[in-house]
Design a protein around this motif. Structure first.
Motif, PDB file in Angstrom:
ATOM      1  N   GLY A   1       0.823  -1.207   0.000  1.00 36.96           N
ATOM      2  CA  GLY A   1       0.000   0.000   0.000  1.00 36.96           C
ATOM      3  C   GLY A   1       0.851   1.248   0.000  1.00 36.96           C
ATOM      4  O   GLY A   1       1.768   1.391   0.809  1.00 36.96           O
ATOM      5  N   GLY A   2       0.549   2.189  -0.859  1.00 37.15           N
ATOM      6  CA  GLY A   2       1.279   3.455  -0.935  1.00 37.15           C
ATOM      7  C   GLY A   2       2.608   3.360  -1.653  1.00 37.15           C
ATOM      8  O   GLY A   2       3.360   4.347  -1.680  1.00 37.15           O
ATOM      9  N   PHE A   3       2.937   2.197  -2.227  1.00 33.76           N
ATOM     10  CA  PHE A   3       4.222   2.033  -2.915  1.00 33.76           C
ATOM     11  C   PHE A   3       4.014   2.137  -4.422  1.00 33.76           C
ATOM     12  O   PHE A   3       3.277   1.349  -5.028  1.00 33.76           O
ATOM     13  N   SER A   4       4.675   3.105  -5.023  1.00 31.08           N
ATOM     14  CA  SER A   4       4.684   3.206  -6.474  1.00 31.08           C
ATOM     15  C   SER A   4       5.643   2.163  -7.048  1.00 31.08           C
ATOM     16  O   SER A   4       6.387   1.504  -6.315  1.00 31.08           O
ATOM     17  N   ALA A   5       5.628   2.029  -8.364  1.00 34.48           N
ATOM     18  CA  ALA A   5       6.567   1.113  -9.018  1.00 34.48           C
ATOM     19  C   ALA A   5       8.003   1.521  -8.716  1.00 34.48           C
ATOM     20  O   ALA A   5       8.876   0.676  -8.481  1.00 34.48           O
ATOM     21  N   ARG A   6       8.252   2.816  -8.689  1.00 28.76           N
ATOM     22  CA  ARG A   6       9.604   3.297  -8.379  1.00 28.76           C
ATOM     23  C   ARG A   6       9.972   2.951  -6.940  1.00 28.76           C
ATOM     24  O   ARG A   6      11.103   2.516  -6.664  1.00 28.76           O
ATOM     25  N   ALA A   7       9.014   3.123  -6.015  1.00 33.05           N
ATOM     26  CA  ALA A   7       9.294   2.815  -4.607  1.00 33.05           C
ATOM     27  C   ALA A   7       9.558   1.326  -4.416  1.00 33.05           C
ATOM     28  O   ALA A   7      10.432   0.931  -3.638  1.00 33.05           O
ATOM     29  N   ARG A   8       8.798   0.477  -5.138  1.00 35.97           N
ATOM     30  CA  ARG A   8       9.034  -0.970  -5.028  1.00 35.97           C
ATOM     31  C   ARG A   8      10.421  -1.328  -5.543  1.00 35.97           C
ATOM     32  O   ARG A   8      11.113  -2.180  -4.981  1.00 35.97           O
ATOM     33  N   ALA A   9      10.837  -0.665  -6.616  1.00 33.81           N
ATOM     34  CA  ALA A   9      12.183  -0.925  -7.146  1.00 33.81           C
ATOM     35  C   ALA A   9      13.248  -0.481  -6.145  1.00 33.81           C
ATOM     36  O   ALA A   9      14.269  -1.169  -5.955  1.00 33.81           O
TER      37      ALA A   9
END
Length: 846
Positions: free
Chosen positions: A382-390
């Motif tokens: 939750g709240g994680f963009s694709a960039r944040a997940r990377a």
């Protein structure tokens, strides 16, 4: 998922031992099943062979295999003759064996048949006469009737005796296999019991040596917890079910993580288990804070806006850790970018080509050590963009070597629904196969802890079990019972009301204050401090004499001391000015020293400090060292020293101790051979002006030498007691180190506690009470390796001197020993041949 460390820490080794024991138990079951199968096959073969052989013998006997007994048939023939009255006399019981039955049948059957035939023929002849008198009618004798009855008995016995013969053959065939099975079971039972005892001992030793972060919350240390001086090596999660047989009485072992962590942690559950997952992460975060010196653990946290989860590890809005809480998407990206930058800096600046982990760097960095960092992530993704997940994936893979650890709480229901667009893999079915791990690459890069729903109990409720998915632990990971976090409570004015709250308050204060890491205790600094303060005796401080001068690491300052009055080894620093030291003299309170502490707390380092500071101060003509222990390799080059290594054999140690006893007696005889008896070595040297060196026996691992009450153990105990009692007045002193005193036989405890000067490192309560006295609690407050308490008055509390021990890396020790060897002006044969007459100059052959 991250791999465990190649070498593995103590927790990994413990779980590897559990896995090996489980594998051994499974192999035992397989071996027993194979033997049982072999037993069944042998029994079937023996039964078949026995039936075939007996059947052939029965058929060859003639008549036994017929459904009607031969005795009955012959009795019928006789009954048909006129005037014959059938009788049934007692024919005896059943034969004991089938063999006897066959032998008796072969003897009776032909004879009875012949007799009946003869009687029939005689009746025919009698019936053919014209005049038939009854007196001349052929008679059937009692013996024949008895034989016919006996034939009936034999015929009836065949079937049960055949069964008995087959059973006997089966038993005989099985006996050899049964013997093998019994021996196998006995061997397996003994081997597994020994394995279990070793595993139990390893777990007990881990628990005994555990620091605050690895102790249960109910441990008394959590009542008033203090941050450690050095990072601890174990982090407790709870308890693990071993899955071992009940007979081994080892159902549970502590659930530990090795620290520093080699991977972050992902804790997954369904919606019903979310609170339990968050409690597990909070407890882990608190233990990580407790595992390192104050200010050496930075905590950040991120949570989705909708989760409502406080992001910091504490349970109050003051966030005493100084942790930052992030909720928006931009915040998450920002904190992850900062942490990624930290990873890059630490990798390039400290690790690349130099150190494998930040912990290795910190060990040599002193006050420049880098803090560890933890990122708590709630309700991922939750709240994680694709960039944040990377970014988080990079942190999960590269952060642990840099001391940066993501701790992620995630929803397994979301995982099962395939709500992880960061992966290219297709969604799994509703039931996730955790054997292969989750599909999300971030979670696959972390060590996982997940819930497993159990079948409904009698009330219809479904309980949950926690499992760790870690190749270093393997199947031993099923059945985790995590520790819930302790209460963290503050008063309205911010005062901590619980132990955990007090720890967070202390750490928070340290975070907000400028860092103040105490400098390492170096040999240069220790020698300088010791010379500034003079040398201590049991009565106070005295100087070294006009010829002593200042001792430094420069060779020109070595070997200026005299042991006429005493020998004074240094232990470490007791603050910025004080120095802890033993005083080895002839007085009742300075004859020797006892060093006690758990494993890896600083005992052996203290012995190294004793040896080297003595060898630097005093020349070989003034001091001789008898070193007994396997940790003293390399000191053979020391001109003062004779090294005896045991390699598990106690006999060499006994030889050294007995040699010291003999030397003490020889010296005592010297001192009493004058008109006026000389009380001690100092007076002997003053009166006779004859140099007589002090001899220091340094005994490592004394608990192993004195731990058995066998004949050898008693002999060692007597020698220790005799040296402690008679040695000091003659210049023979004992410095002994042991992990425990409370676990020794009573006589061994008494012998060691005869040594008046005590050095205590972290140890259990029983040892602390023995070494420093029941009312002296100083040892129980120690944390971190190298932190100890010196007491020169048999544990009198007012004489406690806390100190941090000198630590010399092995290469530095070797360098000093080499230089001391080169400092020798001439060979020992001329200069020292009479220094310690009566003591073996080399260890006895082992």
């Amino acid at each position: 998922m991250s791999e465990a460390g190649a070498e593995g820490g103590p927790a990994s080794r413990l779980y590897a031992s559990v896995a090996r024991l489980r594998a051994s138990c499974a192999a035992d079951v397989g071996e027993r099943e194979r033997l049982l199968d072999e037993r069944a096959a042998v029994a079937a073969t023996a039964a078949r062979d026995a039936r075939e052989t007996a059947g052939q013998d029965i058929a060859a006997a003639g008549g036994l295999a017929e459904p009607t007994s031969l005795g009955g048939q012959l009795r019928g023939v006789l009954a048909a003759l006129p005037g014959v009255e059938v009788r049934h006399p007692d024919a005896g019981g059943q034969p004991a064996t089938l063999t006897r039955t066959l032998d008796e049948w072969r003897e009776l059957a032909p004879a009875a048949s012949d007799q009946v035939a003869a009687i029939v023929a005689a009746h025919r002849a009698w019936s053919a006469t014209w005049i038939r008198r009854s007196s001349s009618m052929p008679r059937v004798g009692d013996d024949l009737w008895r034989d016919l009855e006996r034939l009936d008995v034999l015929h009836q016995s065949v079937r049960p005796l055949l069964a008995a013969a087959v059973a006997a053959a089966v038993r005989a065939a099985q006996a050899a296999v049964d013997t093998q099975i019994e021996a196998t079971v006995a061997r397996q039972t003994a081997a597994r019991a020994a394995q279990a005892a070793a595993l139990r001992g390893a777990a007990d030793r881990l628990v005994a040596a555990a620091g605050l972060a690895a102790t249960p919350w109910e441990d008394r240390r959590w009542d008033a917890p203090l941050p450690p001086a050095l990072p601890e090596r174990l982090i407790r999660l709870g308890e693990l079910e071993t899955g071992l047989p009940e007979a081994l009485e080892l159902d549970l072992v502590p659930a530990f993580l090795d620290f520093p962590l080699d991977a972050g942690l992902a804790v997954g559950s369904d919606a019903a288990g979310r609170d339990g997952a968050i409690r597990l992460l909070r407890a882990l975060a608190l233990r990580l804070i407790a595992a390192v010196p104050a200010g050496m653990m930075i905590v950040d946290a991120v949570a989705s806006v909708s989760s409502g989860q406080p992001a910091h590890a504490g349970e109050n809005d003051r966030s005493p850790l100084g942790a930052r809480s992030w909720r928006t998407g931009n915040d998450v990206d920002s904190v992850l970018a900062d942490l990624r930058e930290q990873v890059e800096i630490r990798t390039s600046r400290y690790l690349r080509g130099r150190f494998a982990t930040i912990d290795e760097y910190n060990a040599s960095a002193g006050g420049l050590a880098e803090p560890f960092q933890v990122l708590l992530v709630f309700d991922y993704p939750g709240g994680f963009s694709a960039r944040a997940r990377a970014q988080l994936l990079h942190l999960a893979r590269s952060g642990p070597p840099c001391g940066i650890y993501p701790l992620v709480q995630f929803d397994t229901d979301a995982l099962q629904d395939g709500l992880f667009p960061a992966t290219r893999e297709p969604p799994r079915a509703r039931e996730v196969d955790w054997k292969d791990g989750p599909v999300d690459p971030v979670l696959r890069a972390l060590r996982q802890v997940t819930t497993r729903r159990l079948p409904p109990d009698g009330t219809g409720l479904r309980a949950a079990a926690w499992d760790i998915h870690d190749p270093a632990i393997g199947e031993a990971a099923r059945g985790l019972s995590p520790d819930d976090p302790p209460p963290i409570t503050f008063s309205a004015t911010g005062e901590p009301r619980t132990g955990a709250a007090a720890l967070l308050a202390r750490v928070g204060a340290a975070v907000r204050e400028p860092p103040a890491h105490p400098p390492a205790v170096t040999l240069d600094g220790l020698l300088a401090a010791a010379d500034r303060g003079g040398e201590a005796t049991s009565e106070g401080i005295c100087d070294l004499g006009a010829d002593a001068g200042m001792l430094t690491v420069r060779p020109e300052t070595w070997w200026r001391g005299s042991t006429e009055r005493h020998a004074v080894p240094l232990l470490g620093r007791g603050g910025t000015r004080d120095v802890a030291r033993l005083v080895l003299a002839s007085g009742p309170d300075s004859g020797g020293g006892l060093v006690v502490g758990a494993a890896r707390t600083g005992k052996t380092n203290t012995l190294h400090a004793v040896i080297l500071t003595l060898a630097l101060r005093y020349p070989p003509t003034e001091l001789r060292l008898r070193l007994v222990g396997d940790e003293f390799a390399g000191y053979e080059k020391l001109p003062h020293a004779c090294v005896t290594r045991m390699h598990g054999d106690r006999e060499p140690a006994l030889a050294v101790l007995r040699g010291a006893e003999a030397e003490a007696r020889r010296r005592a005889d010297l001192m009493t051979s004058f008109l006026v008896e000389l009380p001690d070595i100092a007076e002997y040297r003053r009166v006779l002006n004859e140099r007589l060196a002090r001899v220091i026996v340094v005994l490592d691992e004394a608990h192993k030498l004195l731990g058995s009450a066998d004949e050898l153990g008693r002999a060692l105990t007597r020698s220790v007691a005799e040296i402690a009692r008679r040695g000091p007045s003659t210049g023979i002193h004992l410095v002994a180190a042991a992990r425990t005193v409370s676990g020794l036989p009573a006589a061994s405890r008494v012998a060691l506690l005869t040594l008046p000067q005590r050095v205590a490192f972290r140890c259990d309560g029983d040892d602390a009470d023995l070494v420093l006295g029941a009312g002296n609690k100083a040892a129980g407050q120690l944390t971190g390796a190298g932190n100890g308490v010196f007491n020169a008055a048999r544990g009198e509390e007012s004489r406690n001197q806390p100190f941090r021990g000198l630590f010399l890396p092995a290469d530095r020790r070797e360098s000093i020993v080499e230089r001391l060897g080169e400092h020798v002006a001439q060979g020992p044969g001329d200069q020292w041949q009479n220094v310690t007459a009566g003591l073996p100059m080399a260890p006895p052959a082992s």
